[in-house]
Every structure is written in C-alpha cells, then in structure tokens.
Design an enzyme around this catalytic site. Structure first.
Site, PDB file in Angstrom:
ATOM      1  N   HIS A 309       0.817  -1.209   0.000  1.00 35.48           N
ATOM      2  CA  HIS A 309       0.000   0.000   0.000  1.00 35.48           C
ATOM      3  C   HIS A 309       0.853   1.262   0.000  1.00 35.48           C
ATOM      4  O   HIS A 309       2.038   1.254   0.353  1.00 35.48           O
ATOM      5  CB  HIS A 309      -0.946  -0.001   1.207  1.00 35.48           C
ATOM      6  CG  HIS A 309      -0.259   0.071   2.546  1.00 35.48           C
ATOM      7  ND1 HIS A 309       0.049   1.256   3.179  1.00 35.48           N
ATOM      8  CD2 HIS A 309       0.170  -0.908   3.380  1.00 35.48           C
ATOM      9  CE1 HIS A 309       0.624   1.013   4.340  1.00 35.48           C
ATOM     10  NE2 HIS A 309       0.722  -0.290   4.496  1.00 35.48           N
ATOM     11  N   CYS A 329       2.414  -5.162   7.048  1.00 38.53           N
ATOM     12  CA  CYS A 329       2.174  -4.898   5.628  1.00 38.53           C
ATOM     13  C   CYS A 329       3.340  -4.092   5.050  1.00 38.53           C
ATOM     14  O   CYS A 329       4.194  -3.602   5.780  1.00 38.53           O
ATOM     15  CB  CYS A 329       0.853  -4.166   5.438  1.00 38.53           C
ATOM     16  SG  CYS A 329      -0.592  -5.199   5.775  1.00 38.53           S
TER      17      CYS A 329
END
Length: 399
Positions: A309, A329
C-alpha cells in the site's frame, strides 16, 4: 550258457547306466554354456544404461554443487537410479520450497518430463535470469576462496539460500513479477530476463511485527481504501488513546462500527466500561489523504491480511533509513508507477498523489491478470549494479 547270458546282460545294463549319466551331465553343461552365450550380451546391454545413468548423475551433481545445491543425498550411497538423476535435475531447475515461505498462493508449473531429456552438460544455459547467473558467479569465486578460508562458510550459506529462491521462481514461470526483499528494504519488478523494471524502496514490518514471506499475487487495486484496523492494534494501541480523549478518534478520522457494520457515534459509547476483553466494536479509518494506507492499496491473495500500500507518511522514504517500522504490511515508495505497471495502462498521472479529494469512497480496480508477488528474506543478493550485497539481518533469522 546261462552264465554267459547273465554276464552279457549285466554288461549291457552297466553300459546303459554309464551312458545315461554321461548324457545327463553333458546336456546341462551344454545348455548352461548355451544360456551363458545368450545371457552375456543381454547383461552387457543392461549394464550400459546403468553406467550411463551413473555418469550423467555424476555430471549433474558436479554442476549442482557449483550452484549451491547439497548433493550428498543424491550421490552418497551406492544406489544409482534414474529417479535420483531426475530429482537432482529438477532441483537444479526448480529448486526447493524455501523454508521461510509461510504461504504459497501461486500455481506451480513444474515440467517433470524435461528432466528425462535434459543434457547435464548444458545445464549452465537453462537460466536466463541475470541476477541468478551473477550470483552463481560470486558463489563460485567465494567457494574457491572457502577452501582455504573457513570464514567464507557463512557467506556461502546465505548465498545458497538466495540461489535456491531464484530457482524456486521457475516453478511459476512468470513473465513479470514483484519481488520484495525484506532485509534490503526494496521492491523490484523483474521480467523473465532479470531486468529491473521498477525498483523502489519499501517499509516492511518491524522486528516484533514481522512481514511474512510468501509467494502470492495481486488480486486487484483499491483507490481511496479504508483501513480496517486489525483488532490487536485497535485494542492495544488505539483503545487507551480513545478512552483518554475522544478527540483522538476525530483527529485520526476513525470510525467505530458495530457488529452489523453500522457506524456508531463515539459520544454514545460508555468508554469507562470498554476494555481489551469488552470492546464489541471494530475500528476503521476513513479514506482520504490522511489514511494510513494512503491512496492506493494492492490486495494480495493470502490469509494473513498482508498487502502492499501507499502511505500517508511518504517522507519516511527520504528522512530515515529505517525500512522496518510497519505492523507487517508493506508500504511502497512508488504506488502510482506500480499501479500503472500492474494495470498495463497509464491509469494514474503524477498529480494523483497530490490531489486530496474529499469524501471519496473506496473503488476497486480489476487488473488484467493476477500479478505474481514474492515477499522474501534474502540477506545475500545482487544489487542494481550487479554487485554482491549482504544486508542487515533485521529479524535475526540467519544467525
């Protein structure tokens, strides 16, 4: 006269007995010699393939050893078989599944028939992936030095791990793929020749929130994503702050949702009664420029809620060298460029990241086909200049 007949009869009987035993002994000997005459050529024919297999296995093991494969299990005992030859050839081409790979969502394409016709003398030509071939060259150099310098053993071990990973990629035969190397803090998009199409920095999980290794693929891309806060983060990090001051909720653009996914007014919650064991809500951060996921999210197929992301703290890529500070992440430095490459078209322009559109809802963009992603932990690797690099063992996995 009778006595003479009796003697003649006895002589005839004795003669017949002698003839019987002579013939009996002669016939098996002749048969044995005849059988031996026929068997020897067959035995020679049977022995020839075994010798060929042994020679091919020896050649394959010699090459396998030169590229960092442990060949003791292929040549340590006296048994020589085509299955051993097949197995070593398949490992040379496809490697083994890396031990740290916790999830594999890609379909393997292993051509086992290839090993039946492979020529061990041409194995050095089967890979066109430049970083792999460069790493093999460095391994060969250090292997020679290691014969007189035992200190090289650890470096050779780390290189062997990376070489095996590059062979493992061949199981999936990707035209292009994303490679995130956690210790390097880097993401590269490679084509099948090893050309770096889009290098960039990444921020991965911190040592106590490690990013897991996986072989997966990008399913789709989300514009203006929500951040559905993982429950452990909501309880351990956010709940104490929300209880102290409700302004934290508004400042962070957080939304409190009930079990039916309806938004709840924070003012209507009995915060004094909330605790880590009594919090019947989930927390979501609204989309927008201040969202922790930034403006683009790359959904990865995996059961661990790991994805790539954008970030609302893009300055971290320039103001610090700490590339290991996320909750697991992976934050990417060039989300627009990566999205355009994966989508196969210039969907976003350079100004997209600077626009702060208000009240945007998440929008999912389908991609032409699943895009392979490998998240790995290689402390030894080849950099963009073709040089051998040893990276910091940030998770202390290679000690």
């Amino acid at each position: 006269m009778d006595t003479r007949k009796i003697r003649i009869g006895i002589a005839v009987i004795v003669g017949l007995v002698v003839i019987f035993f002579v013939v009996k002994q002669f016939i098996p000997n002749k048969t044995t010699k005849t059988n031996q005459a026929h068997v020897k050529p067959d035995e020679k024919k049977a022995e020839l393939p075994v010798r060929q297999v042994a020679q091919l296995l020896h050649q394959a093991c010699q090459y396998a050893d030169s590229i960092g494969i442990d060949t003791t299990r292929y040549g340590s005992d006296s048994e020589v078989s085509e299955s051993k030859l097949t197995n070593v050839l398949l490992e040379i081409r496809y490697g083994k599944k890396p031990s740290r790979m916790v999830f594999t969502g890609l379909h393997e394409k292993v051509d086992s028939a290839w090993a039946m016709k492979a020529d061990p003398t041409t194995l050095a030509t089967i890979s066109s992936f430049a970083p792999y071939n460069q790493l093999v060259g460095y391994y060969s150099q250090l292997q020679k030095q290691g014969r007189t310098n035992p200190a090289m053993a650890d470096s050779l071990r780390l290189i062997r791990q990376t070489l095996n990973f590059y062979r493992y990629i061949n199981r999936f035969d990707p035209d292009q793929f994303v490679l995130v190397n956690i210790p390097a803090g880097e993401l590269n998009v490679f084509d099948r020749t090893g050309k770096r199409l889009l290098p960039m920095q990444v921020i991965a999980g911190k040592p106590d929130k490690r990013t897991p290794c996986m072989a997966t693929y990008i399913q789709d891309i989300v514009m203006y994503p929500y951040w559905n806060v993982p429950r452990n983060i909501a309880l351990e990090e956010m709940l104490p702050r929300m209880k102290r001051n409700l302004a934290y909720i508004y400042n962070q653009n957080l939304q409190i949702l009930d079990e039916k996914n309806h938004e709840v007014d924070p003012e209507d919650i009995d915060w004094d009664g909330m605790s880590t064991t009594n919090f019947p809500y989930r927390v979501r951060q609204a989309s927008g420029c201040e969202n922790s996921l930034g403006l683009l999210k790359f959904n990865l197929a995996n059961p661990l809620a790991i994805y790539l992301h954008d970030t609302n703290s893009r300055d971290l890529f320039t103001t610090t060298n700490d590339r290991w500070r996320s909750h697991g992440c992976v934050r990417v430095q060039k989300p627009v460029e990566l999205a355009n490459l994966v989508l196969g078209a210039k969907t976003f322009d350079a100004e997209f990241m600077n626009k702060c559109l208000i009240d945007q809802k998440p929008r999912t963009l389908p991609i032409p086909k699943p895009f392979p992603v490998f998240i790995v932990y290689n402390t030894a690797d080849i950099d963009a200049d073709g040089k051998l690099r040893f990276y910091k063992d940030v998770y202390s996995l290679d000690k």
